[in-house]
Design a protein around this motif. Structure first.
Motif, PDB file in Angstrom:
ATOM      1  N   PRO A 265       0.837  -1.199   0.000  1.00  0.00           N
ATOM      2  CA  PRO A 265       0.000   0.000   0.000  1.00  0.00           C
ATOM      3  C   PRO A 265       0.876   1.255   0.000  1.00  0.00           C
ATOM      4  N   ILE A 266       0.383   2.294  -0.657  1.00  0.00           N
ATOM      5  CA  ILE A 266       1.050   3.594  -0.658  1.00  0.00           C
ATOM      6  C   ILE A 266       0.137   4.548   0.094  1.00  0.00           C
ATOM      7  N   LEU A 267       0.603   5.001   1.241  1.00  0.00           N
ATOM      8  CA  LEU A 267      -0.198   5.850   2.111  1.00  0.00           C
ATOM      9  C   LEU A 267       0.116   7.323   1.881  1.00  0.00           C
ATOM     10  N   PRO A 268      -0.897   8.174   1.902  1.00  0.00           N
ATOM     11  CA  PRO A 268      -0.693   9.610   1.690  1.00  0.00           C
ATOM     12  C   PRO A 268      -0.153  10.275   2.952  1.00  0.00           C
ATOM     13  N   ALA A 269       0.635  11.341   2.752  1.00  0.00           N
ATOM     14  CA  ALA A 269       1.134  12.107   3.893  1.00  0.00           C
ATOM     15  C   ALA A 269       1.363  13.552   3.496  1.00  0.00           C
ATOM     16  N   VAL A 270       0.885  14.464   4.312  1.00  0.00           N
ATOM     17  CA  VAL A 270       1.184  15.880   4.125  1.00  0.00           C
ATOM     18  C   VAL A 270       2.631  16.130   4.528  1.00  0.00           C
ATOM     19  N   ASP A 271       3.095  15.438   5.567  1.00  0.00           N
ATOM     20  CA  ASP A 271       4.477  15.561   6.052  1.00  0.00           C
ATOM     21  C   ASP A 271       5.056  14.146   6.141  1.00  0.00           C
ATOM     22  N   VAL A 272       5.804  13.753   5.126  1.00  0.00           N
ATOM     23  CA  VAL A 272       6.331  12.391   5.055  1.00  0.00           C
ATOM     24  C   VAL A 272       7.266  12.100   6.225  1.00  0.00           C
ATOM     25  N   ALA A 273       8.103  13.061   6.606  1.00  0.00           N
ATOM     26  CA  ALA A 273       9.048  12.835   7.703  1.00  0.00           C
ATOM     27  C   ALA A 273       8.319  12.533   9.015  1.00  0.00           C
ATOM     28  N   THR A 274       7.232  13.241   9.283  1.00  0.00           N
ATOM     29  CA  THR A 274       6.459  13.001  10.502  1.00  0.00           C
ATOM     30  C   THR A 274       5.801  11.628  10.457  1.00  0.00           C
ATOM     31  N   SER A 275       5.233  11.269   9.309  1.00  0.00           N
ATOM     32  CA  SER A 275       4.635   9.935   9.173  1.00  0.00           C
ATOM     33  C   SER A 275       5.695   8.857   9.305  1.00  0.00           C
ATOM     34  N   LEU A 276       6.851   9.060   8.679  1.00  0.00           N
ATOM     35  CA  LEU A 276       7.945   8.096   8.771  1.00  0.00           C
ATOM     36  C   LEU A 276       8.354   7.885  10.222  1.00  0.00           C
ATOM     37  N   ALA A 277       8.469   8.957  10.987  1.00  0.00           N
ATOM     38  CA  ALA A 277       8.851   8.837  12.398  1.00  0.00           C
ATOM     39  C   ALA A 277       7.822   8.022  13.175  1.00  0.00           C
ATOM     40  N   TRP A 278       6.520   8.235  12.911  1.00  0.00           N
ATOM     41  CA  TRP A 278       5.487   7.471  13.607  1.00  0.00           C
ATOM     42  C   TRP A 278       5.608   5.986  13.276  1.00  0.00           C
ATOM     43  N   TRP A 279       5.755   5.675  12.006  1.00  0.00           N
ATOM     44  CA  TRP A 279       5.833   4.281  11.592  1.00  0.00           C
ATOM     45  C   TRP A 279       7.081   3.586  12.141  1.00  0.00           C
ATOM     46  N   THR A 280       8.203   4.296  12.197  1.00  0.00           N
ATOM     47  CA  THR A 280       9.435   3.667  12.674  1.00  0.00           C
ATOM     48  C   THR A 280       9.531   3.693  14.196  1.00  0.00           C
ATOM     49  N   ASP A 281       9.321   4.849  14.810  1.00  0.00           N
ATOM     50  CA  ASP A 281       9.500   4.980  16.259  1.00  0.00           C
ATOM     51  C   ASP A 281       8.380   4.336  17.068  1.00  0.00           C
ATOM     52  N   VAL A 282       7.154   4.424  16.579  1.00  0.00           N
ATOM     53  CA  VAL A 282       6.005   3.938  17.344  1.00  0.00           C
ATOM     54  C   VAL A 282       5.572   2.533  16.913  1.00  0.00           C
ATOM     55  N   CYS A 283       5.603   2.265  15.620  1.00  0.00           N
ATOM     56  CA  CYS A 283       5.119   0.970  15.112  1.00  0.00           C
ATOM     57  C   CYS A 283       6.230  -0.046  14.872  1.00  0.00           C
ATOM     58  N   GLY A 284       7.491   0.371  15.001  1.00  0.00           N
ATOM     59  CA  GLY A 284       8.595  -0.575  14.890  1.00  0.00           C
ATOM     60  C   GLY A 284       9.002  -0.967  13.487  1.00  0.00           C
ATOM     61  N   PHE A 285       8.570  -0.215  12.480  1.00  0.00           N
ATOM     62  CA  PHE A 285       9.003  -0.479  11.110  1.00  0.00           C
ATOM     63  C   PHE A 285      10.403   0.098  10.898  1.00  0.00           C
ATOM     64  N   THR A 286      11.057  -0.318   9.831  1.00  0.00           N
ATOM     65  CA  THR A 286      12.384   0.153   9.478  1.00  0.00           C
ATOM     66  C   THR A 286      12.330   0.844   8.126  1.00  0.00           C
ATOM     67  N   GLU A 287      13.017   1.950   8.010  1.00  0.00           N
ATOM     68  CA  GLU A 287      13.085   2.643   6.725  1.00  0.00           C
ATOM     69  C   GLU A 287      13.873   1.788   5.735  1.00  0.00           C
ATOM     70  N   SER A 288      13.302   1.566   4.550  1.00  0.00           N
ATOM     71  CA  SER A 288      13.952   0.777   3.508  1.00  0.00           C
ATOM     72  C   SER A 288      14.653   1.656   2.487  1.00  0.00           C
ATOM     73  N   PHE A 289      14.004   2.764   2.149  1.00  0.00           N
ATOM     74  CA  PHE A 289      14.587   3.705   1.185  1.00  0.00           C
ATOM     75  C   PHE A 289      13.883   5.040   1.310  1.00  0.00           C
ATOM     76  N   ARG A 290      14.492   6.055   0.729  1.00  0.00           N
ATOM     77  CA  ARG A 290      13.864   7.379   0.628  1.00  0.00           C
ATOM     78  C   ARG A 290      14.368   8.033  -0.646  1.00  0.00           C
ATOM     79  N   ASP A 291      13.599   8.998  -1.146  1.00  0.00           N
ATOM     80  CA  ASP A 291      13.999   9.678  -2.365  1.00  0.00           C
ATOM     81  C   ASP A 291      14.894  10.881  -2.089  1.00  0.00           C
ATOM     82  N   ASN A 292      14.672  11.583  -0.991  1.00  0.00           N
ATOM     83  CA  ASN A 292      15.403  12.808  -0.662  1.00  0.00           C
ATOM     84  C   ASN A 292      15.471  12.959   0.844  1.00  0.00           C
ATOM     85  N   THR A 293      16.168  14.004   1.273  1.00  0.00           N
ATOM     86  CA  THR A 293      16.146  14.412   2.674  1.00  0.00           C
ATOM     87  C   THR A 293      15.820  15.887   2.687  1.00  0.00           C
ATOM     88  N   PRO A 294      14.697  16.339   3.257  1.00  0.00           N
ATOM     89  CA  PRO A 294      13.641  15.494   3.823  1.00  0.00           C
ATOM     90  C   PRO A 294      12.926  14.715   2.720  1.00  0.00           C
TER      91      PRO A 294
END
Length: 123
Positions: A10-39
């Motif tokens: 699934p591809i989930l929408p986000a107004v702020d990808v960095a904030t969503s990424l932090a929730w998924w990794t810090d709270v849900c225990g997922f790991t970042e696999s890749f990103r296109d840019n920083t931020p």
């Protein structure tokens, strides 16, 4: 013989990808696999056999509206243990989504990601 489906991402929408990424990794225990840019504007995350992508929606009004209409259900092998891990990491449960056995037979709980996506973890 027919082809078999191996996975869905699934591809989930986000107004702020960095904030969503932090929730998924810090709270849900997922790991970042890749990103296109920083931020990031587009990221991939994974945990065990599950993969999810998060994509930026630049129009904040549209992004929030789309997020609030999006739902994803994630199957785990021990939802009670996952629920405890989630709470220990500071996760907040949806007011109507506490850990419960549903009439359709699943044991599940629900939360909202930072963009309003309804995320249900179940077994």
């Amino acid at each position: 013989m027919s082809a078999s489906v191996k996975a869905a991402v699934p591809i989930l929408p986000a107004v702020d990808v960095a904030t969503s990424l932090a929730w998924w990794t810090d709270v849900c225990g997922f790991t970042e696999s890749f990103r296109d840019n920083t931020p990031p504007n587009y990221v991939g995350i994974s945990r065990d056999g599950a993969s999810i992508h998060i994509a930026s929606i630049t129009d904040k009004t549209v992004g929030k509206a789309v997020g609030e209409q999006t739902m994803v259900r994630i199957v785990v092998d021990d939802v009670t243990l996952f629920f405890e891990e989630y709470k220990q990491r500071g996760g907040k449960v949806h007011p109507n989504g506490g850990l419960a056995r549903k009439p359709w037979g699943t044991l599940e709980f629900a939360a909202h990601d930072p963009n309003g996506v309804c995320v249900t973890f179940l077994e």
